[in-house]
Write an enzyme that holds these catalytic residues in place. Structure first.
Site, PDB file in Angstrom:
ATOM      1  N   HIS A 122       0.822  -1.219   0.000  1.00  0.00           N
ATOM      2  CA  HIS A 122       0.000   0.000   0.000  1.00  0.00           C
ATOM      3  C   HIS A 122       0.858   1.272   0.000  1.00  0.00           C
ATOM      4  O   HIS A 122       0.320   2.369  -0.113  1.00  0.00           O
ATOM      5  CB  HIS A 122      -1.007  -0.011   1.156  1.00  0.00           C
ATOM      6  CG  HIS A 122      -0.438   0.241   2.501  1.00  0.00           C
ATOM      7  ND1 HIS A 122      -0.242  -0.759   3.426  1.00  0.00           N
ATOM      8  CD2 HIS A 122      -0.032   1.379   3.091  1.00  0.00           C
ATOM      9  CE1 HIS A 122       0.260  -0.229   4.518  1.00  0.00           C
ATOM     10  NE2 HIS A 122       0.407   1.056   4.343  1.00  0.00           N
ATOM     11  N   ASP A 182      -0.180  -7.681   1.535  1.00  0.00           N
ATOM     12  CA  ASP A 182       0.317  -6.303   1.560  1.00  0.00           C
ATOM     13  C   ASP A 182       1.845  -6.319   1.680  1.00  0.00           C
ATOM     14  O   ASP A 182       2.414  -6.082   2.744  1.00  0.00           O
ATOM     15  CB  ASP A 182      -0.332  -5.542   2.724  1.00  0.00           C
ATOM     16  CG  ASP A 182      -0.129  -4.041   2.606  1.00  0.00           C
ATOM     17  OD1 ASP A 182       0.556  -3.600   1.657  1.00  0.00           O
ATOM     18  OD2 ASP A 182      -0.649  -3.313   3.472  1.00  0.00           O
ATOM     19  N   SER A 234       4.147   1.760   8.211  1.00  0.00           N
ATOM     20  CA  SER A 234       3.830   0.794   7.176  1.00  0.00           C
ATOM     21  C   SER A 234       5.077   0.421   6.426  1.00  0.00           C
ATOM     22  O   SER A 234       5.871   1.285   6.086  1.00  0.00           O
ATOM     23  CB  SER A 234       2.868   1.411   6.191  1.00  0.00           C
ATOM     24  OG  SER A 234       1.641   1.554   6.804  1.00  0.00           O
TER      25      SER A 234
END
Ligand SMILES: *[C@@H]1O[C@H](CO)[C@@H](O)[C@H](O)[C@H]1NC(C)=O
Ligand SMILES: *[C@@H]1O[C@H](CO)[C@@H](O)[C@H](O)[C@H]1NC(C)=O
Ligand SMILES: *[C@@H]1O[C@H](CO)[C@@H](O)[C@H](O)[C@H]1NC(C)=O
Length: 248
Positions: free
Chosen positions: A65, A109, A204
């Site tokens: 992402h 992801d 992230s």
């Protein structure tokens, strides 16, 4: 809007209000030489930041992402806002998100970034080992997550210096309760069992490091009623990682 890319370590001391949320601790400079700072620029020129980690001289692993149009990786940084001699700023030649990545349920992801030029190995730039195949972390194992993300819920910017938080592997049930799409096959649940309330939302793309190997990639934390976050399980994706590093 893509998920916000932050590492939030919220400590709520007894009697403190939500305004007094404070962050995790700063690491000793360059003690995490595999850490990559990943900058993505969208079509409007808007920048977003992620973490990542060096897994080979030409490859950084991060979350899918974090992808965007133009991507640049900084290796060897401690203070990302300073011009440090140790920093190597390398554009991404090719972003390879996992083909099954699904932004709606956060499946797969994970993304490899092929660098335009080889990372030069120094004291401040080193590779982080991947786990051996078929190895697993288990509830109670102590791991670490690092990143340049936000240190408090009110901060509107990330931290300029690398921060770290200790996380404990949780039973899959903990994340199954809090996250509708949690998959124990492809994801790892980790958080703070003491419930002093440590919520880790991020950086992230950064690594979940257990015993000097990268067992997880920071994926998401959206449910703040539970103290655990979701990490992409690196062991599950090892065949995909090695075949994509080989063929380029
Ligand atoms: C880049 O980010 C924007 C939001 O900032 C998003 O709408 C767009 O889909 C992203 N592009 C890619 C290639 O992922
Ligand atoms: C968040 O976790 C709580 C506790 O497990 C659960 O009851 C709630 O449904 C979850 N919320 C969302 C939005 O998933
Ligand atoms: C996520 O969505 C994709 C596409 O609909 C589906 O194939 C996959 O099984 C879903 N994964 C989970 C964990 O729900």
């Amino acid at each position: 809007m893509p998920p916000v890319l932050i590492l939030l370590t919220l400590l709520l001391p007894l009697g403190a209000g939500a305004d007094e949320i404070i962050g995790g601790h700063e690491v000793k400079p360059h003690s995490h030489p595999y850490m990559a700072f990943v900058e993505s620029v969208d079509i409007q020129g808007k920048k977003r930041y992620c973490g990542g980690f060096l897994v080979q001289d030409y490859f950084v692993l991060t979350a899918a992402h974090c992808r965007n149009r133009t991507m640049i990786v900084t290796l060897g940084a401690h203070n990302i806002e300073a011009k440090e001699d140790t920093q190597q700023i390398i554009p991404v030649a090719k972003a390879i998100p996992h083909p099954d990545y699904n932004p709606l349920n956060h499946t797969s992801d994970i993304m490899l970034l092929k660098l335009k030029s080889k990372a030069k190995r120094t004291k401040a730039v080193r590779i982080l080992k991947l786990p051996r195949s078929k190895t697993q972390v288990k509830p109670g194992d102590v791991c670490h997550v690092a990143g340049w993300g936000k240190m408090s819920i009110n901060a509107n910017q990330g931290s300029s210096r690398l921060q770290e938080a200790e996380l404990i592997i949780q039973d899959d049930l903990e994340c199954q309760k809090g996250y509708f799409c949690y998959s124990k096959t492809t994801q790892i649940c980790a958080g703070d069992p003491r419930k002093i309330r440590t919520i880790s939302e991020g950086d992230s793309g950064g690594p979940l490091v257990c015993g000097n190997r990268a067992y997880g990639v920071v994926a998401y934390t959206k449910n703040w009623t539970i103290s655990s976050g979701v990490f992409t399980k690196v062991v599950y994706f090892l065949p995909w990682i090695s075949s994509n590093m080989k063929h380029l």
